[in-house]
Design an enzyme around this catalytic site. Sequence first.
Site, PDB file in Angstrom:
ATOM      1  N   TYR A  70      -3.315  -1.334  -2.411  1.00  0.00           N
ATOM      2  CA  TYR A  70      -4.749  -1.536  -2.100  1.00  0.00           C
ATOM      3  C   TYR A  70      -5.564  -1.956  -3.325  1.00  0.00           C
ATOM      4  CZ  TYR A  70      -5.636   3.612  -2.921  1.00  0.00           C
ATOM      5  OH  TYR A  70      -5.743   4.879  -3.411  1.00  0.00           O
ATOM      6  N   GLU A  71      -6.815  -2.307  -3.084  1.00  0.00           N
ATOM      7  CA  GLU A  71      -7.698  -2.882  -4.126  1.00  0.00           C
ATOM      8  C   GLU A  71      -7.119  -4.170  -4.699  1.00  0.00           C
ATOM      9  OE1 GLU A  71     -10.610  -2.266  -4.604  1.00  0.00           O
ATOM     10  OE2 GLU A  71     -10.756  -0.290  -3.706  1.00  0.00           O
ATOM     11  N   GLY A  72      -6.485  -4.972  -3.884  1.00  0.00           N
ATOM     12  CA  GLY A  72      -5.846  -6.197  -4.373  1.00  0.00           C
ATOM     13  C   GLY A  72      -4.445  -5.852  -4.818  1.00  0.00           C
TER      14      GLY A  72
END
Length: 603
Positions: free
Chosen positions: A443-445
Amino acid sequence: MTQLIADRRDIEFVLYEMLDIEGLCNHERFNEFNKRTINMMINEAFNLAIKEFLPANKEGDKTGCEFENGKVEIPDSYHRALDLYTEGEWVQLADPGCPGVVGMITNALFFGACSSIMMYPGLSYGTGLLIKGIGGEDIANRFSKKMLAGKWGGTMVLTEPDAGSDLGALTTSAKRNPDGTYSISGNKIFISGGEQNYHENIIHAVLARIEGAPEGTKGISLFIVPKIWVNEDGNLGETNDVVCTGIEDKMGLKGSCTCSLTFGGNGKCRGILLAGSDPEDGDDEGEGLKGMFNLMNGARINVGAQGYAIASSAYLYALDYARKRVQGKNLEKMRDEDPSVPIIEHPDVRRMLIWMKSHVDGMRSLILYVTNLTDLIEISDDDDEKTRCQGIIDFLIPIIKAYCTDKAFEVSAQAVQIYGGYGYTKEYPVEMLLRDSKIFSIYEGTNGIQSLDLLGRKLAMKKGKAFMDFLEEIKKATTNAKNNANLEDQAIKLEAAIDKIATVAMHLGTKIMPKSISAGFSFSKPFLDATGDIVMAWMLLWRSTIASQKIEGASKKDASFYEGQIKSAEYYIYSVIPGTMGSLDAIINGNDAIVTMSDEAFG
Ligand SMILES: Cc1cc2nc3c(=O)[nH]c(=O)nc-3n(C[C@H](O)[C@H](O)[C@H](O)COP(=O)(O)OP(=O)(O)OC[C@H]3O[C@@H](n4cnc5c(N)ncnc54)[C@H](O)[C@@H]3O)c2cc1C
């Protein structure tokens, strides 16, 4: 059972011996703090984390979250831990006025004790700040105040079934209503804290496309969509048309609910435009995503910190176990009558431990170093210096996000290995740390996307100046280390690695990319990993330089601590960095099988 999250002595080493946090507190901006108050806060955070967060983590991992009729119940034990966290105003430590490093290190203790609880206040605070930063005073009073105080939840609502890494593909739509609000319609997935029974209200920060806006990322706008409508006077209105349709059954972070949300299923979901591109208004295209990226930069450092924190915990558990578990003979004393020994005496176990320790210590230093740069920016009057520091932070963000989270998983895997068969059971905490840490690389890229950011954007940022400033920072450390004859060779080796990374960056930019973008980006992750290794070596040599000055005359306990710094740097530079140099050679040699193999040939 022993409960472990972080090495207290090492935290103080980074704060007061590596970084000059006492000096920072002399500045009027931070002069309400000093070493004594900071240490008291760290003690309190340790207490809360160990007494409340750790037990809640165990329970939450077992029970997970419950979903029924659109409602989600988080683990019971989380309520008390969250109450105490909110009452203690721990999340507000990120507010200006408190040195960022203090907020970072205390919150990292909570991450290490229970990352899934921290998803709730972390996202709520981050979204509250985002809304405050973009929306202005009225909007901040209406929404952010209660979010920042921990009373309301907040979410980041980006992902859709067909729009994950590629947010430009999102289809959630928005249509302007006569009263200036927007009707939002679409399905979002994987939304952390999207529905939960802790907060009275949840404020969603939603990415959607206003009807008629361009395709792709340019046409994306950012909306405030409350679960319960908030009137202009701040009072709660009617329930908005946001429905949770399910939660994920996940591998880890089980106490953090990951929700599917339908916006406007009944045609009645209202939102407020925070940033973006209504074609009727003209030219602020792309602002929606830009607004969200401001939040994501901070969030990426925090995800790196989640990684560091879990690695720290995993290492300490493994070390504790290695000292207690008796198995096999010392290789030097193999006769039958010789006693069996704790496994820490076996060279292969020591190899795993020193690898884990050097990464954990390196990551702790890196995360606090970067946070300290943000503090220095706050107190500096020198615009050039602020720009220089910000450039180094921006350059390091994808490395912190990707490298620290990959290493968190690897350190946790080594911890399981050190526990042997017991590590694979739920009797010990390390299997949970391994499961929990995996999501950080996604997550978060995803970490792959971080490497595209590093190679495609950050290297060339400010015409390469941020990269050069970053290399210069490392050179300061090698120059200092060279003053010590014992460290000179290590400094020379690290300088060779810096030269090589600069050569490889140039090679990718001028030789490989112009011929084949795909070939260039096939090396983006190895390039990020190698840069991360070099950052670790930098931090460890910096530590070793300080430790070498202090070891003589130190107390027995401190001398062991300093020896740990000196040996970790020695190990890393002589045993890990040669492998990194090999990876960099592989990039220069540039075999293109990755991109030239046909799709069919994969099997
Ligand atoms: C527990 C959990 C919590 C989450 N919380 C939130 C949340 O609060 N809010 C929210 O909006 N989302 C959230 N997400 C979603 C998360 O951010 C996405 O899963 C992530 O962005 C990846 O998207 P995806 O799953 O669609 O994978 P994809 O985008 O399909 O990616 C699959 C693989 O392909 C790679 N890939 C894709 N595109 C490229 C490219 N251009 N170049 C190179 N490689 C590429 C990726 O790196 C990955 O390895 C959460 C997810 C989980 C599992």
